[in-house]
Design a protein around this motif. Structure first.
Motif: not given
Length: 253
Positions: A212-239
């Motif tokens: 969580m601490a690493a994610g909070a640091w990363l949140r200010h350095r990446v696009s949350p929208a892009a990260f969220r999109r790839w997160f859901f794509i990965g989650l769908g593949v995992l499912g």
């Protein structure tokens, strides 16, 4: 749990990644952890490991928000229904057919991923909350007790209430905290929460918080929208992977 020591490193890696996701987008730790752990062990074992790191991170999220008392009053019917539904259904994940539970887990991840990818948004009229909240809560509780996944349909419903971002994050923390406590009680009631699992769950808190601490640091350095999109794509593949394994290897075809 068959061999907690042998599973220590992969379990720590799972919670580190799940914590990182939560640190970036504010949710996803239980979902990611349950999905990935579902590839390594039985669903009941994965759910038991999830309890303490999920509780720690969600309490942190809950009490960082600005309107705890107001949210608790507004959502009390939904939270009560989540609690009752989860405890009532927890025997499914604790001792049900493993292949069916895995299939349900995979399907739940796919549905959640589709909600996220398509950005489907609900509009919940305030006049409907009195009856809609308990219905959504009971359904979420049944899903939690059956699969260990807390998000469907609670997350789309809470997002449809028109809450400010910080208040929405706090509302999600409240929902996930209630789900976690209820799941832990339900697993214990059904004899699926052994001391060895609680020890391993306790050990998973540190990598989850570090993630969580690493994610909070990363949140200010990446696009949350892009990260969220790839997160859901990965989650769908995992499912999809979990569902395919359950159907093909579990004799459900």
């Amino acid at each position: 749990m068959s061999d907690p020591v042998a599973q220590l490193l992969p379990v720590a890696a799972v919670f580190l990644l799940a914590g990182l996701v939560k640190g970036v987008i504010g949710l996803g730790l239980p979902t990611v952890a349950m999905g990935l752990l579902g590839l390594l062990m039985k669903p009941a074992e994965a759910a038991a490991l999830l309890i303490l790191p999920s509780l720690a991170t969600n309490l942190w999220q809950l009490f960082q928000g600005p309107r705890f008392g107001e949210l608790l009053r507004r959502l009390r019917g939904m939270m009560a229904a989540i609690f009752i539904g989860t405890v009532a259904a927890s025997g499914i994940v604790a001792g049900g057919d493993s292949a069916l539970i895995r299939a349900g887990l995979g399907a739940a991840l796919i549905v959640y991923a589709l909600f996220g990818i398509t950005k489907v948004s609900l509009q919940v009229p305030q006049a409907s909350e009195r009856w809609a909240g308990p219905v959504v809560g009971a359904t979420t509780g049944l899903m939690t007790g059956a699969t260990g996944v807390f998000v469907i349909p609670a997350v789309p419903y809470l997002a449809g209430l028109g809450l400010q971002r910080d208040v929405l994050v706090q509302a999600l923390g409240l929902s996930f905290t209630v789900s976690t406590v209820a799941l832990g009680l339900g697993l214990g009631w059904n004899g699926a929460l052994p001391a060895s699992a609680m020890g391993a769950s306790l050990g998973a808190i540190a990598p989850a918080l570090l993630g969580m601490a690493a994610g909070a640091w990363l949140r200010h350095r990446v696009s949350p929208a892009a990260f969220r999109r790839w997160f859901f794509i990965g989650l769908g593949v995992l499912g999809g992977e979990i569902l395919w394994r359950a159907v093909s290897n579990g004799g459900l075809l």
